[in-house]
Design a protein around this motif. Structure first.
Motif, PDB file in Angstrom:
ATOM      1  N   GLY A   1       0.783  -1.232   0.000  1.00 20.67           N
ATOM      2  CA  GLY A   1       0.000   0.000   0.000  1.00 20.67           C
ATOM      3  C   GLY A   1       0.811   1.277   0.000  1.00 20.67           C
ATOM      4  O   GLY A   1       0.249   2.368   0.036  1.00 20.67           O
ATOM      5  N   ALA A   2       2.131   1.181  -0.068  1.00 22.71           N
ATOM      6  CA  ALA A   2       2.984   2.370   0.050  1.00 22.71           C
ATOM      7  C   ALA A   2       2.775   3.329  -1.124  1.00 22.71           C
ATOM      8  O   ALA A   2       2.914   2.951  -2.287  1.00 22.71           O
ATOM      9  N   HIS A   3       2.459   4.556  -0.789  1.00 23.32           N
ATOM     10  CA  HIS A   3       2.200   5.580  -1.810  1.00 23.32           C
ATOM     11  C   HIS A   3       3.422   5.804  -2.710  1.00 23.32           C
ATOM     12  O   HIS A   3       3.278   5.933  -3.924  1.00 23.32           O
ATOM     13  N   THR A   4       4.616   5.867  -2.124  1.00 25.99           N
ATOM     14  CA  THR A   4       5.811   6.132  -2.937  1.00 25.99           C
ATOM     15  C   THR A   4       6.079   5.008  -3.921  1.00 25.99           C
ATOM     16  O   THR A   4       6.568   5.258  -5.021  1.00 25.99           O
ATOM     17  N   VAL A   5       5.743   3.790  -3.555  1.00 24.71           N
ATOM     18  CA  VAL A   5       5.919   2.660  -4.482  1.00 24.71           C
ATOM     19  C   VAL A   5       4.929   2.810  -5.637  1.00 24.71           C
ATOM     20  O   VAL A   5       5.282   2.561  -6.797  1.00 24.71           O
ATOM     21  N   LYS A   6       3.724   3.243  -5.328  1.00 19.00           N
ATOM     22  CA  LYS A   6       2.724   3.452  -6.379  1.00 19.00           C
ATOM     23  C   LYS A   6       3.168   4.552  -7.347  1.00 19.00           C
ATOM     24  O   LYS A   6       2.981   4.447  -8.560  1.00 19.00           O
ATOM     25  N   VAL A   7       3.755   5.614  -6.812  1.00 15.61           N
ATOM     26  CA  VAL A   7       4.246   6.701  -7.670  1.00 15.61           C
ATOM     27  C   VAL A   7       5.382   6.193  -8.558  1.00 15.61           C
ATOM     28  O   VAL A   7       5.415   6.462  -9.763  1.00 15.61           O
ATOM     29  N   ALA A   8       6.319   5.438  -7.968  1.00 16.52           N
ATOM     30  CA  ALA A   8       7.428   4.888  -8.756  1.00 16.52           C
ATOM     31  C   ALA A   8       6.908   3.932  -9.826  1.00 16.52           C
ATOM     32  O   ALA A   8       7.404   3.924 -10.955  1.00 16.52           O
ATOM     33  N   ARG A   9       5.908   3.143  -9.491  1.00 10.63           N
ATOM     34  CA  ARG A   9       5.320   2.220 -10.473  1.00 10.63           C
ATOM     35  C   ARG A   9       4.693   3.013 -11.622  1.00 10.63           C
ATOM     36  O   ARG A   9       4.822   2.648 -12.783  1.00 10.63           O
ATOM     37  N   ALA A  10       4.028   4.111 -11.313  1.00 12.66           N
ATOM     38  CA  ALA A  10       3.423   4.944 -12.357  1.00 12.66           C
ATOM     39  C   ALA A  10       4.495   5.528 -13.273  1.00 12.66           C
ATOM     40  O   ALA A  10       4.324   5.572 -14.497  1.00 12.66           O
ATOM     41  N   ILE A  11       5.603   5.962 -12.700  1.00 11.99           N
ATOM     42  CA  ILE A  11       6.706   6.491 -13.514  1.00 11.99           C
ATOM     43  C   ILE A  11       7.264   5.391 -14.400  1.00 11.99           C
ATOM     44  O   ILE A  11       7.544   5.604 -15.582  1.00 11.99           O
ATOM     45  N   TYR A  12       7.409   4.200 -13.839  1.00  9.13           N
ATOM     46  CA  TYR A  12       7.875   3.043 -14.614  1.00  9.13           C
ATOM     47  C   TYR A  12       6.923   2.768 -15.787  1.00  9.13           C
ATOM     48  O   TYR A  12       7.353   2.601 -16.924  1.00  9.13           O
ATOM     49  N   MET A  13       5.636   2.729 -15.508  1.00  9.90           N
ATOM     50  CA  MET A  13       4.646   2.440 -16.551  1.00  9.90           C
ATOM     51  C   MET A  13       4.680   3.504 -17.645  1.00  9.90           C
ATOM     52  O   MET A  13       4.597   3.181 -18.831  1.00  9.90           O
ATOM     53  N   ASP A  14       4.806   4.766 -17.257  1.00 10.94           N
ATOM     54  CA  ASP A  14       4.892   5.844 -18.248  1.00 10.94           C
ATOM     55  C   ASP A  14       6.118   5.688 -19.133  1.00 10.94           C
ATOM     56  O   ASP A  14       6.073   5.970 -20.332  1.00 10.94           O
ATOM     57  N   ALA A  15       7.224   5.240 -18.545  1.00 12.97           N
ATOM     58  CA  ALA A  15       8.459   5.094 -19.307  1.00 12.97           C
ATOM     59  C   ALA A  15       8.418   3.880 -20.227  1.00 12.97           C
ATOM     60  O   ALA A  15       8.851   3.943 -21.380  1.00 12.97           O
TER      61      ALA A  15
END
Length: 180
Positions: free
Chosen positions: A141-155
């Motif tokens: 549930g970590a918010h920062t992991v979700k943000v990093a995952r979103a950046i990964y998906m965008d890339a």
């Protein structure tokens, strides 16, 4: 560094600061009460990093690491140093602090998340994905992991617009390419 990784770095630092909550009262098993911060340089370094002063934050956090009392303070310092050096764009140094942290505690989700950010910056997407999966498994549930995952998906999987509102620029570019 573009805006999304910069925001992620600030989130990484904010999440690691929790070990040094301001004006906390802590009672240990020996019934000793500590008021305020036990490691002032570590706390001040975290505050500087949160304020966007990575240089001062790293300097103070290095001082705090030297006097760290216990595993939690040391891990907070290593995590903040990794995030601070990412902010300074010193990715090799940041990586070394992430590696030290993960060698000490292979269940530290922030270490995996920070290292994933480095891999994203280096465009090593497979390694970033592996670290994100580890972080997600430890703290889903970590918010920062979700943000990093979103950046990964965008890339890795960039989204093209489904609807073109104004095609004049594209047509102009297509015509100039045909003329050459």
């Amino acid at each position: 560094m573009n805006a999304r990784p910069a925001v992620l770095v600030m989130l990484l630092i904010a999440s690691a600061v929790s070990a040094q909550d301001a004006e906390r009262i802590k009672t240990t098993t020996n019934a000793v009460t500590t008021l305020g911060q036990r490691n002032q340089p570590l706390y001040d370094g975290a505050q500087a990093l949160l304020a966007g002063d990575a240089e001062e934050g790293v300097k103070l956090t290095l001082q705090g690491l030297k006097i760290a009392q216990g595993k939690r303070e040391e891990e907070s310092a290593l995590s903040n140093l990794c995030a601070g050096y990412i902010r300074l764009r010193q990715l090799d140094t940041a990586m070394s602090y992430c590696e030290k942290l993960l060698a000490q505690n292979d269940k530290h989700w922030r270490g995996y998340n920070n290292r994933a950010v480095i891999y994203l910056e280096l465009k090593e997407y497979e390694k970033a994905d592996q670290d994100l999966k580890r972080a997600e498994a430890i703290n889903p549930g970590a918010h920062t992991v979700k943000v990093a995952r979103a950046i990964y998906m965008d890339a890795v999987y960039p989204v093209a617009p489904a609807v073109e509102i104004d095609d004049r620029q594209r047509r102009s570019n297509d015509q100039s390419e045909q003329n050459h």
